[in-house]
Write an enzyme that holds these catalytic residues in place. Structure first.
Site, PDB file in Angstrom:
ATOM      1  N   GLY A 125       2.185   2.245   5.397  1.00 20.85           N
ATOM      2  CA  GLY A 125       3.263   1.318   5.687  1.00 20.85           C
ATOM      3  C   GLY A 125       4.068   1.725   6.906  1.00 20.85           C
ATOM      4  N   GLU A 140       5.785  -3.484   0.764  1.00 15.85           N
ATOM      5  CA  GLU A 140       5.918  -3.070  -0.642  1.00 15.85           C
ATOM      6  C   GLU A 140       5.054  -1.835  -0.806  1.00 15.85           C
ATOM      7  OE1 GLU A 140       5.172  -1.998  -4.035  1.00 15.85           O
ATOM      8  OE2 GLU A 140       3.917  -3.787  -4.201  1.00 15.85           O
ATOM      9  N   GLY A 181       0.828  -1.197   0.000  1.00 12.45           N
ATOM     10  CA  GLY A 181       0.000   0.000   0.000  1.00 12.45           C
ATOM     11  C   GLY A 181       0.860   1.242   0.000  1.00 12.45           C
ATOM     12  N   SER A 182       0.335   2.315   0.572  1.00 12.53           N
ATOM     13  CA  SER A 182       1.049   3.597   0.562  1.00 12.53           C
ATOM     14  C   SER A 182       2.159   3.612   1.595  1.00 12.53           C
ATOM     15  CB  SER A 182       0.071   4.732   0.840  1.00 12.53           C
ATOM     16  OG  SER A 182      -0.348   4.714   2.198  1.00 12.53           O
ATOM     17  N   CYS A 220       2.131   0.711  -8.428  1.00 15.19           N
ATOM     18  CA  CYS A 220       3.231   1.318  -7.687  1.00 15.19           C
ATOM     19  C   CYS A 220       4.495   1.445  -8.523  1.00 15.19           C
ATOM     20  CB  CYS A 220       3.508   0.524  -6.415  1.00 15.19           C
ATOM     21  SG  CYS A 220       3.644  -1.247  -6.698  1.00 15.19           S
TER      22      CYS A 220
END
Length: 490
Positions: free
Chosen positions: A245, A262, A240-241, A296
């Site tokens: 994170g 990630e 995610g963001s 991403c």
């Protein structure tokens, strides 16, 4: 599959239950709405997990862990292979679920959202058979001894996925964890719960033992926080963001849990002199705009040598109409909607901000977006300094930027001038030079001349704010293994 099949155009999984300890149970928490982002239609209401159900899922994973960890590699491999077979048998409906829940155009959804995940599962089934024990041989101080290093399953893994690739992101996590001998609790984004909940039924169909994979849904950060801080969880894997994170890393740190994160990216695409920009322009733009730019590793920061800028923009104006926005069931469409209206507005704010900061939109589509759905037409900016917010921040939408450079040294400096470091690409007439240049880029993945597809045996992850650890391949499996030194006297 064709757009003429109305059952698939509107089909969504019927599963609304959580999977806990091998049983489908109704959620006891507040409900979330599943929305088709291409039509704005609410397709389902899903009850979420209560705190007690999070506890039950973790407890189930803990109880299942000893038997799964002690199962033979062949048994674990066979279970993962059966799951791949079940996914294969349901490719059409898995694809339909992704199209109707994420808004990914159908041709891309089938290849990159479904079949890619199956490929990775099959590789992980083979990887589960590998004996990773390392023999260190004799040691003579102070007495003769021998040593080996074995790799043991870490325990229970919390697998938390993003909305943009529900199947792949889940497979990368639970597939590696299962191959390593770990058990899991899978928590999808509340924006895309349906595909993952249905996967719970597929786990059961494949005969995955009760408790080995549990599936929850949360209505916000509370369920995720309870999961990441739970004393019964040994590892946390999140996609995610970077902002979320960082919070998850803080939460996991309370129990000294290992984390794999990630996160975001602002990936550069370096165009060096000597390349044929006319031949490459279409693929360059499709690469960063696919899945609506909600990826991403989107190569949306285009660093173009100053000698190529004019030719690249001219070629791009010819190629840009190949980017087609609209109904994701139309096989001519390659850019679907944003996931929700609030995200569409966020993406639009980057466009408005880029214009307000003096940037110029040099590439755009004239075709109006559909009246219904959270669509944004792709645009490309020039004229913005490299420190500008639009250049430095992950937009997660179809917004690109062209930044010229004069020398290769400047290109490397610009490419590395970011808080992220997930991916990069170099277009060059000299492949060997491109491979050498890759060593100067702070990116977890570097493609040269477009590289290839996402290999199941190669690591994925990044530098800086792009995350911690690696997913996929042997590197991904080792995130869920603990090395154990065993030493003995003869």
């Amino acid at each position: 599959m064709t757009a003429t099949q109305p059952d698939l155009r509107t089909w969504v999984p019927t599963t609304r239950e959580l999977l806990i300890d091998g049983r489908l149970v109704a959620g006891e928490g507040p409900a979330v709405e599943a929305v088709n982002p291409a039509t704005e239609q609410v397709t389902a209401t899903v009850p979420t997990a209560s705190t007690a159900q999070v506890d039950a899922a973790v407890d189930a994973a803990r109880r299942a862990f000893p038997a799964w960890a002690e199962a033979s590699p062949r048994e674990r491999s066979a279970a993962i292979s059966r799951l791949a077979d079940v996914f294969e048998a349901n490719v059409e409906r898995l694809t339909a679920s992704i199209v109707n829940e994420v808004g990914t155009p159908v041709a891309f959804a089938e290849v990159m959202q479904v079949r890619l995940g199956i490929t990775h599962l099959r590789w992980m089934a083979e990887a589960a058979l590998l004996d990773r024990t390392v023999q260190l041989g004799p040691w003579h101080d102070p007495v003769l001894s021998y040593s080996e290093v074995a790799y043991r399953p870490a325990g229970v893994v919390a697998c938390i996925t993003g909305y943009n690739y529900p199947i792949n992101l889940a497979v990368f996590k639970f597939g590696a964890a299962l191959a390593a001998g770990c058990t899991t609790v899978l928590l999808p984004s509340p924006r895309t719960p349906l595909t993952t909940l249905w996967m719970g039924e597929l786990f059961e169909e494949a005969g995955i033992p009760a408790g080995v994979i549990n599936v929850l849904v949360g209505d916000g950060p509370s369920v995720g926080q309870h999961l990441t801080t739970h004393p019964g969880v040994d590892r946390v894997s999140f996609t995610g963001s970077d902002a979320v994170g960082a919070r998850i890393m803080e939460q996991a740190a309370r129990g000294l849990k290992g984390v794999t994160l990630e996160l975001g990216g602002k990936s550069p695409n370096i165009l060096l002199p000597g390349i044929d920009v006319a031949a490459l322009a279409r693929d360059i733009h499709l690469r960063w705009a696919r899945n609506g730019g909600q990826g991403c590793a989107a190569l949306a920061r285009m660093l173009v040598h100053e000698s190529l800028v004019d030719d690249f923009l001219a070629a791009s104006r010819e190629a840009f109409p190949a980017l087609k926005v609209g109904d994701p069931w139309d096989r001519e469409v390659n850019i679907g909607p944003m996931i929700r209206e609030d995200h569409r507005q966020r993406v639009q704010s980057f466009v408005d901000g880029g214009l307000a900061d003096g940037g110029e939109i040099v590439l755009s589509l004239d075709t109006p977006v559909p009246d219904r759905g959270y669509f944004v037409n792709p645009v490309v900016f020039t004229g913005l300094p490299h420190g500008n917010r639009l250049v430095q921040t992950e937009v997660f939408g179809p917004v690109g930027v062209v930044v010229p450079f004069a020398t290769e040294e400047e290109a490397v400096a610009l490419a590395n001038d970011t808080a992220y470091g997930l991916a990069a690409n170099v277009y060059t007439p000299d492949v060997e030079h491109g491979r050498a240049l890759a060593g100067r880029l702070r990116s977890g993945t570097v493609w040269v001349n477009g590289g290839g597809n996402m290999r199941p045996d190669a690591p994925f992850g990044g530098f800086g704010l792009s995350g911690v650890g690696r997913e996929v391949g042997e590197w991904g499996i080792r995130e869920y293994l603990e090395p154990q030194h065993v030493q003995w006297r003869p």
